[in-house]
Design a protein around this motif. Structure first.
Motif, PDB file in Angstrom:
ATOM      1  N   PHE A   1       0.853  -1.200   0.000  1.00  0.00           N
ATOM      2  CA  PHE A   1       0.000   0.000   0.000  1.00  0.00           C
ATOM      3  C   PHE A   1       0.887   1.247   0.000  1.00  0.00           C
ATOM      4  N   THR A   2       0.486   2.233  -0.790  1.00  0.00           N
ATOM      5  CA  THR A   2       1.271   3.475  -0.883  1.00  0.00           C
ATOM      6  C   THR A   2       1.509   4.060   0.509  1.00  0.00           C
ATOM      7  N   GLY A   3       2.782   4.348   0.796  1.00  0.00           N
ATOM      8  CA  GLY A   3       3.137   5.010   2.052  1.00  0.00           C
ATOM      9  C   GLY A   3       3.378   4.064   3.206  1.00  0.00           C
ATOM     10  N   LEU A   4       3.201   2.736   3.003  1.00  0.00           N
ATOM     11  CA  LEU A   4       3.254   1.827   4.153  1.00  0.00           C
ATOM     12  C   LEU A   4       4.399   0.823   4.097  1.00  0.00           C
ATOM     13  N   ASN A   5       5.356   1.061   3.208  1.00  0.00           N
ATOM     14  CA  ASN A   5       6.547   0.201   3.156  1.00  0.00           C
ATOM     15  C   ASN A   5       7.329   0.363   4.472  1.00  0.00           C
ATOM     16  N   PRO A   6       7.480  -0.736   5.249  1.00  0.00           N
ATOM     17  CA  PRO A   6       8.129  -0.595   6.565  1.00  0.00           C
ATOM     18  C   PRO A   6       9.570  -0.093   6.466  1.00  0.00           C
ATOM     19  N   MET A   7      10.270  -0.470   5.382  1.00  0.00           N
ATOM     20  CA  MET A   7      11.671  -0.028   5.241  1.00  0.00           C
ATOM     21  C   MET A   7      11.715   1.494   5.033  1.00  0.00           C
ATOM     22  N   ALA A   8      10.803   1.996   4.199  1.00  0.00           N
ATOM     23  CA  ALA A   8      10.777   3.444   3.949  1.00  0.00           C
ATOM     24  C   ALA A   8      10.385   4.183   5.231  1.00  0.00           C
ATOM     25  N   ILE A   9       9.491   3.589   6.008  1.00  0.00           N
ATOM     26  CA  ILE A   9       9.082   4.261   7.258  1.00  0.00           C
ATOM     27  C   ILE A   9      10.257   4.311   8.228  1.00  0.00           C
ATOM     28  N   THR A  10      10.994   3.198   8.375  1.00  0.00           N
ATOM     29  CA  THR A  10      12.115   3.230   9.334  1.00  0.00           C
ATOM     30  C   THR A  10      13.214   4.183   8.824  1.00  0.00           C
ATOM     31  N   GLU A  11      13.398   4.252   7.505  1.00  0.00           N
ATOM     32  CA  GLU A  11      14.368   5.241   6.983  1.00  0.00           C
ATOM     33  C   GLU A  11      13.934   6.654   7.326  1.00  0.00           C
ATOM     34  N   SER A  12      12.623   6.904   7.230  1.00  0.00           N
ATOM     35  CA  SER A  12      12.153   8.269   7.506  1.00  0.00           C
ATOM     36  C   SER A  12      12.373   8.625   8.980  1.00  0.00           C
ATOM     37  N   LEU A  13      12.367   7.627   9.860  1.00  0.00           N
ATOM     38  CA  LEU A  13      12.599   7.914  11.286  1.00  0.00           C
ATOM     39  C   LEU A  13      14.003   8.462  11.497  1.00  0.00           C
ATOM     40  N   ALA A  14      14.944   7.968  10.663  1.00  0.00           N
ATOM     41  CA  ALA A  14      16.328   8.425  10.810  1.00  0.00           C
ATOM     42  C   ALA A  14      16.557   9.749  10.085  1.00  0.00           C
ATOM     43  N   LYS A  15      15.737  10.018   9.052  1.00  0.00           N
ATOM     44  CA  LYS A  15      15.997  11.205   8.220  1.00  0.00           C
ATOM     45  C   LYS A  15      15.263  12.463   8.675  1.00  0.00           C
ATOM     46  N   GLU A  16      14.060  12.289   9.193  1.00  0.00           N
ATOM     47  CA  GLU A  16      13.219  13.455   9.519  1.00  0.00           C
ATOM     48  C   GLU A  16      13.606  13.998  10.893  1.00  0.00           C
ATOM     49  N   ALA A  17      14.112  15.231  10.925  1.00  0.00           N
ATOM     50  CA  ALA A  17      14.618  15.792  12.186  1.00  0.00           C
ATOM     51  C   ALA A  17      13.560  15.765  13.284  1.00  0.00           C
ATOM     52  N   GLU A  18      12.284  16.101  12.924  1.00  0.00           N
ATOM     53  CA  GLU A  18      11.227  16.166  13.953  1.00  0.00           C
ATOM     54  C   GLU A  18      10.989  14.801  14.582  1.00  0.00           C
ATOM     55  N   LEU A  19      11.189  13.721  13.792  1.00  0.00           N
ATOM     56  CA  LEU A  19      10.975  12.379  14.339  1.00  0.00           C
ATOM     57  C   LEU A  19      12.199  11.905  15.115  1.00  0.00           C
ATOM     58  N   CYS A  20      13.399  12.161  14.537  1.00  0.00           N
ATOM     59  CA  CYS A  20      14.660  11.754  15.205  1.00  0.00           C
ATOM     60  C   CYS A  20      14.699  12.241  16.646  1.00  0.00           C
ATOM     61  N   GLN A  21      14.263  13.504  16.835  1.00  0.00           N
ATOM     62  CA  GLN A  21      14.424  14.062  18.175  1.00  0.00           C
ATOM     63  C   GLN A  21      13.441  13.468  19.189  1.00  0.00           C
ATOM     64  N   LEU A  22      12.470  12.699  18.681  1.00  0.00           N
ATOM     65  CA  LEU A  22      11.477  12.117  19.601  1.00  0.00           C
ATOM     66  C   LEU A  22      11.730  10.636  19.884  1.00  0.00           C
ATOM     67  N   ILE A  23      12.620   9.991  19.103  1.00  0.00           N
ATOM     68  CA  ILE A  23      12.762   8.527  19.209  1.00  0.00           C
ATOM     69  C   ILE A  23      14.115   8.127  19.782  1.00  0.00           C
ATOM     70  N   ALA A  24      14.091   7.270  20.798  1.00  0.00           N
ATOM     71  CA  ALA A  24      15.349   6.738  21.335  1.00  0.00           C
ATOM     72  C   ALA A  24      15.782   5.530  20.515  1.00  0.00           C
ATOM     73  N   ARG A  25      14.868   4.617  20.253  1.00  0.00           N
ATOM     74  CA  ARG A  25      15.166   3.435  19.424  1.00  0.00           C
ATOM     75  C   ARG A  25      13.870   2.882  18.868  1.00  0.00           C
ATOM     76  N   HIS A  26      14.013   2.006  17.865  1.00  0.00           N
ATOM     77  CA  HIS A  26      12.807   1.399  17.302  1.00  0.00           C
ATOM     78  C   HIS A  26      13.100  -0.024  16.852  1.00  0.00           C
ATOM     79  N   ALA A  27      12.041  -0.824  16.709  1.00  0.00           N
ATOM     80  CA  ALA A  27      12.208  -2.199  16.229  1.00  0.00           C
ATOM     81  C   ALA A  27      10.979  -2.597  15.436  1.00  0.00           C
ATOM     82  N   LEU A  28      11.216  -3.334  14.348  1.00  0.00           N
ATOM     83  CA  LEU A  28      10.093  -3.867  13.573  1.00  0.00           C
ATOM     84  C   LEU A  28       9.732  -5.237  14.116  1.00  0.00           C
ATOM     85  N   ILE A  29       8.451  -5.491  14.252  1.00  0.00           N
ATOM     86  CA  ILE A  29       7.975  -6.806  14.729  1.00  0.00           C
ATOM     87  C   ILE A  29       7.473  -7.569  13.509  1.00  0.00           C
ATOM     88  N   LYS A  30       7.844  -8.856  13.423  1.00  0.00           N
ATOM     89  CA  LYS A  30       7.611  -9.563  12.153  1.00  0.00           C
ATOM     90  C   LYS A  30       6.118  -9.661  11.797  1.00  0.00           C
TER      91      LYS A  30
END
Ligand SMILES: C[S@@+](CC[C@H](N)C(=O)[O-])C[C@H]1O[C@@H](n2cnc3c(N)ncnc32)[C@H](O)[C@@H]1O
Length: 279
Positions: free
Chosen positions: A229-258
């Motif tokens: 589904f458009t916008g819901l690729n888990p790899m693209a979402i986790t990449e955006s967590l590292a790239k988007e400054a507003e998100l980076c500053q809110l997250i300590a760590r993250h993990a994908l659950i299978k």
């Protein structure tokens, strides 16, 4: 039909599917009850709770001291809690109708034969960025999005159309805002969990029959083949967590659950969870 009525209609159509949700519910509950360290056991907020078919409310009420349910559709929440023998109380609070995205009222005024211009789309996205949820004392220990992001994106598909030149930009900005909303509702040290469907049997028919053990590899293959589904690729979402400054500053760590399967009979979805720890 307007964007909000589409969600209410889906909730009415699925209101008797409690049994069909059984294995999906077990996966969601295992994800939620895993947030078991005592400091995380206080306040839980579920966004997109709808008919509450994907959660066991009595189990959640004994695990968490407060459970808050949020949805656009107040009737679905009322139906959902009644079905599980619950009533609103201090320990089970309903917040509806609440639009988590901040776009629905505007989308409801758009008509397919009168596509919005670039200024109207900009105004929609600026409104969404500034949108705050009317939830008192946010600072939840655990906040969960229950297959809500795909529904918010579906509202854009219905009202804007996936062929619109600004559709992708709108999806990415609304997705970022959704992740930010989850994280901002969560107290420092708490958990924000995005649970989302990623592909359905409409484009991946093997989902209806594949053994569950083969699902993670199959989902990885579908994603590599751009079948999601458009916008819901888990790899693209986790990449955006590292790239988007507003998100980076809110997250300590993250993990994908299978991923797991959500089987609705003639249609099935692959679903995954992304667990984020709030800084
Ligand atoms: C796919 S359902 C999730 C399943 C639901 N938890 C259940 O067990 O029935 C998504 C839910 O999100 C709600 N929803 C869709 N858009 C919304 C929005 N913008 N704000 C709040 N809720 C929304 C729908 O009303 C629906 O109840």
């Amino acid at each position: 039909m307007d964007a909000s009525e589409i969600h209410r209609r889906f909730n009415r159509e699925t209101k008797n599917k409690w049994q069909a949700y059984g294995s999906h519910r077990a996966h969601v509950m295992s994800c939620l009850l895993r947030q078991g360290d005592p400091p995380l056991r206080n306040r839980l907020c579920l966004l997109g709770a709808g008919n509450c078919h994907d959660v066991d409310l009595p189990a959640l009420r004994s695990h968490f001291t407060e459970v808050h349910l949020v949805d656009l559709d107040s009737q679905a929440l009322e139906r959902g809690i009644a079905r599980q023998g619950c009533q609103p109380s201090d320990n089970l609070q309903l917040h509806a109708p609440v639009d988590v995205s901040g776009i629905v009222a505007t989308l409801d005024t758009w008509r397919p034969d009168m596509p919005p211009d670039a200024d109207e789309i900009d105004a929609l996205l600026r409104g969404a960025s500034a949108h705050e949820l009317p939830l008192p004392d946010a600072d939840f220990d655990v906040v969960v999005s229950l297959c809500l992001l795909s529904q918010i994106i579906e509202s854009l598909v219905v009202s804007l159309g996936s062929e619109h030149p600004q559709f992708l930009e709108a999806v990415l900005r609304i997705r970022k805002k959704h992740l930010e909303t989850l994280l901002k509702l969560t107290r420092p040290g708490g958990r924000a969990i995005l649970i989302t469907d990623v592909v359905s049997s409409d484009t991946a028919p093997a989902l209806l029959t594949l053994p569950e053990t083969q699902l993670p590899n199959a989902v990885a293959d579908w994603i590599n083949e751009q079948n999601f589904f458009t916008g819901l690729n888990p790899m693209a979402i986790t990449e955006s967590l590292a790239k988007e400054a507003e998100l980076c500053q809110l997250i300590a760590r993250h993990a994908l659950i299978k991923p797991w399967r959500w089987n609705l009979g003639q249609r099935a979805f692959a679903v995954y969870a992304l667990a984020m720890e709030r800084k």
